[in-house]
Each structure stands twice: as C-alpha cells, then as structure tokens.
Design a protein around this motif. Structure first.
Motif, PDB file in Angstrom:
ATOM      1  N   THR A  51      32.406  50.053  37.737  1.00 42.69           N
ATOM      2  CA  THR A  51      32.919  50.513  36.370  1.00 42.69           C
ATOM      3  C   THR A  51      34.358  50.214  36.646  1.00 42.69           C
ATOM      4  OG1 THR A  51      31.036  51.744  36.177  1.00 42.69           O
ATOM      5  CG2 THR A  51      33.147  52.366  35.058  1.00 42.69           C
ATOM      6  N   ALA A  52      35.240  50.849  38.026  1.00 44.01           N
ATOM      7  CA  ALA A  52      36.543  50.767  38.013  1.00 44.01           C
ATOM      8  C   ALA A  52      36.973  49.509  37.712  1.00 44.01           C
ATOM      9  CB  ALA A  52      36.877  51.487  39.304  1.00 44.01           C
ATOM     10  N   LEU A  53      36.680  48.399  38.418  1.00 46.27           N
ATOM     11  CA  LEU A  53      37.078  47.129  38.567  1.00 46.27           C
ATOM     12  C   LEU A  53      36.822  46.381  37.173  1.00 46.27           C
ATOM     13  CD1 LEU A  53      36.276  46.128  42.272  1.00 46.27           C
ATOM     14  CD2 LEU A  53      38.576  46.365  41.037  1.00 46.27           C
ATOM     15  N   LEU A  54      35.672  46.707  36.586  1.00 46.31           N
ATOM     16  CA  LEU A  54      35.533  45.764  35.185  1.00 46.31           C
ATOM     17  C   LEU A  54      36.237  46.468  34.248  1.00 46.31           C
ATOM     18  CD1 LEU A  54      31.475  45.022  35.477  1.00 46.31           C
ATOM     19  CD2 LEU A  54      33.318  43.585  36.148  1.00 46.31           C
ATOM     20  N   VAL A  55      36.465  47.974  34.381  1.00 49.64           N
ATOM     21  CA  VAL A  55      37.100  48.190  33.198  1.00 49.64           C
ATOM     22  C   VAL A  55      38.668  47.692  33.312  1.00 49.64           C
ATOM     23  CG1 VAL A  55      38.223  50.490  32.237  1.00 49.64           C
ATOM     24  CG2 VAL A  55      35.701  50.089  32.719  1.00 49.64           C
ATOM     25  N   SER A  56      39.156  48.079  34.782  1.00 47.88           N
ATOM     26  CA  SER A  56      40.733  47.623  34.944  1.00 47.88           C
ATOM     27  C   SER A  56      40.679  46.075  34.545  1.00 47.88           C
ATOM     28  CB  SER A  56      40.877  47.921  36.396  1.00 47.88           C
ATOM     29  OG  SER A  56      42.240  47.613  36.590  1.00 47.88           O
ATOM     30  N   GLY A  57      39.736  45.119  35.267  1.00 47.74           N
ATOM     31  CA  GLY A  57      40.086  43.804  34.753  1.00 47.74           C
ATOM     32  C   GLY A  57      39.969  43.458  33.442  1.00 47.74           C
TER      33      GLY A  57
END
Length: 359
Positions: A247-253
């Motif tokens: 979730t963190a990486l996909l939201v950030s990306g």
C-alpha cells in the motif's frame, strides 16, 4: 567532554517548533553565505523570501512549483509513516511523465476532453508500476528498498533520454531532444487567466485532506502505520505488514506519477530530458519539514517552492549559480536534523575521569 544524554520525553512544543527554528538557522547561514559571496544579504533574502510573493503572477508560479512537491510528499509520508523508505520518487515522477506523455502524443486536434483524465490515469499507473518493482523485490527477495528505489531513478531517467533522443523525437524540432508539443486538448485546465496555476493544485489540496482522514480518522490508516512500524504486533492484531508495504509503495508511486503527468501536461507541454527537476528528492525534505503531517506539508511545500524560485531569481538578478537552490534545501534539512537531535537529546558537559593507575 560533550555527551548527548537521551531526554526522558521529547517536548511536544519543540517537536512542531523545530522546523521553524531550522528555518531561522537556515536564514542566518544564508546571510553569512551571501556576505561571503560578496552579495548584499538583505537583497539575497529578498530574492528568496519576498520576490515569490510580491505579485499575483509570482504567487501563481509559487503554486505551480508547490503542486508537484506537495503531491509527492503526501505519498512519501505514507511510506515513511509505514517505515518504508522510498527514496526513488524522482524515478516514479519521471515514469508517470513518460506514461502520460505517451497518451498525450496519441491525441489529435479532434480528440475529446476525455484525454485529460486518461493521461492523468496513465501517469498514476506509470508511477505505481515503477514503485511496484521496488515492492516486488522487497517483498519476495527482501531487497533493500532504499537502494532499489534509488537505482530505479537512473533507469527511468535513461529511459526518458532514449525516448526523446530516439523514437519519440520531434522530426520538426530542429534536432532538439524533445517530443512534439502536445495538442491543446491535452492541456490541464488552468484556474486563472494569465497564470499557469492549474487544477493540479486542487487535486494536491484534496489529496492532503484525504491523507489526513486516512491516517488519523480511519482504521485502515492505523493498520497501515502499525503494519510498517511493528510487523510482529501487526500480525498479532490481525494487520498485514505485507499489505502495508504494498500500500505504501503503490500510493507513493501513484502520487509521484500523478505529479509527473500534471507537470508534462501542464507547465511543460512536452517531454524533454529536463523533466527530472529534482522534485522527488526535494519532496523528502518537504515531508520531514512538514512532520509527515498533511497540513505541515502544505506549508513546507510552499517554502521549498520559494527556494526553487529564489534560486532561479538569484541566478538572473544576482549572478549566483542556480545550484544555490540545492544549497538552501540542504541547509534546511541539516538544520532540521540538528534541531531534532537537541529535541531527543540533552547536551551535557562531562569531566573526563582520570585514568586509574594499577598497582
């Protein structure tokens, strides 16, 4: 000798006052720097902190710079609060710009207004896909996300260079490495006549409000933070640390990719090798100066955009190198780290104990 002694409890006041103190320290060091360079310190500070605010057009340019910084910082805040260290937002920004640019290049004069949401969605998906590579390597092979995300920045930049020097190069562009200018229908709607401020500013502010609700008013946001900070406790509570990572990486990306799409379909209007403007790295400073809080990041994004504009003005009006922008950004970051150290530790002067003599 000097010894740092941990404080029993950090001051809540100085936790939020530290960024202001860091800004004051940065200004003082800036005064000394201008004096050493033989420039009037008052004029130098005026260029950085007054010129970007003095007119309606200047405020518009300030918002144009602040929009991508805020969007990227919001995504990074999700990562950092989840103990996921995404340092490659610059690469995700570039991939979002490439994906959006590819959609924009397919448009013609007869294309409808649906192309704008389509290219923004492409930018989000491009950034998410690039961040997903980091998530896969961290999840499946326990690779260090700092190194992976950082190295992917250079891959994205090289891919952009290949496209603008090669297959996407404008044949009518006098051999300059750039795509053709996007059709007018792909341009992001602007908020004011005579200004480059576009609807991306409203999207960024809406994103800040949504992040506040997610982090502080939802169970999912609580689970997200626990899953990253304490995986064992998260598993005990039924939260998934693996889900927190993705979730963190996909939201950030996705946020960085959206910023890239807004940039190329807004102020730039085409793809060039100069799309990477350092926003992805500067947004890390924005996130921490803003204390990873949506409201704080709004103000720190404005401050960082002042440094960008001030650096450009210092180059044209004072004859100083444009790299002064990076100098001020670095000064702010290191001043903040120094102030935070004093919040967490108390400085003690301890007298050295005389060495014992063995009989």
């Amino acid at each position: 000798m000097i010894k740092l002694e941990p404080r029993p409890q950090a001051s809540r006041l100085w936790t939020y006052g530290s960024p202001l103190l860091a800004l004051c320290v940065t200004v003082l060091i800036g005064v000394v720097l201008f004096a050493v360079l033989g420039k009037d310190p008052v004029r130098g500070l005026q260029v950085f902190f007054w010129e970007p605010l003095r007119s309606k057009y200047a405020l518009g340019e300030l918002m144009v710079k602040a929009t991508p910084l805020l969007l990227i910082a919001l995504g990074l805040a999700v990562c950092f609060r989840s103990n996921v260290w995404n340092i490659g937002a610059e690469g995700q920004f570039v991939m979002g710009a490439i994906a959006a640019g590819g959609v924009a290049l397919m448009a013609s004069k007869d294309t409808g207004g649906w192309i704008v949401p389509a290219l923004l969605l492409a930018g989000v998906l491009g950034g998410m896909a690039w961040a997903g590579l980091t998530a896969v390597l961290r999840d499946r092979f326990n690779a260090n996300e700092i190194l992976v995300s950082l190295m992917l920045v250079y891959v994205a930049t090289l891919l952009l260079s290949y496209l603008v020097f090669g297959p996407w190069k404008d044949p009518m562009g006098y051999n300059f490495p750039q795509t053709r200018t996007f059709e007018k229908v792909t341009q992001i709607p602007r908020l004011m006549a005579g200004s480059r401020v576009h609807v991306g500013l409203l999207i960024a502010l809406a994103g800040a409000a949504a992040l506040w609700v997610f982090l502080f008013r939802s169970r999912a946001g609580f689970a997200q933070q626990v899953g990253g900070l304490a995986p064992a406790a998260a598993r005990y509570a039924g939260f998934s640390s693996r889900r927190a990572l993705w979730t963190a990486l996909l939201v950030s990306g996705g946020a960085a990719g959206l910023a890239g799409a807004l940039e190329v379909a807004g102020p730039i209007g085409q793809l060039t090798p100069y799309v990477p403007a350092g926003y992805g790295f500067a947004a890390i400073i924005v996130a921490f100066v803003g204390r990873l809080h949506p409201v704080g990041m709004v103000f720190s994004a404005i401050l960082m955009s002042m440094f960008y504009i001030g650096g450009e003005l210092a180059q044209s009006r004072l004859g100083l190198p444009k790299s002064l922008t990076g100098v001020f950004q670095g000064l702010l970051l290191f001043s903040l780290l120094a102030c935070d150290t004093l919040i967490a530790y108390r400085v003690r002067w301890v007298r050295a104990q005389p060495a014992r003599q063995e009989v």
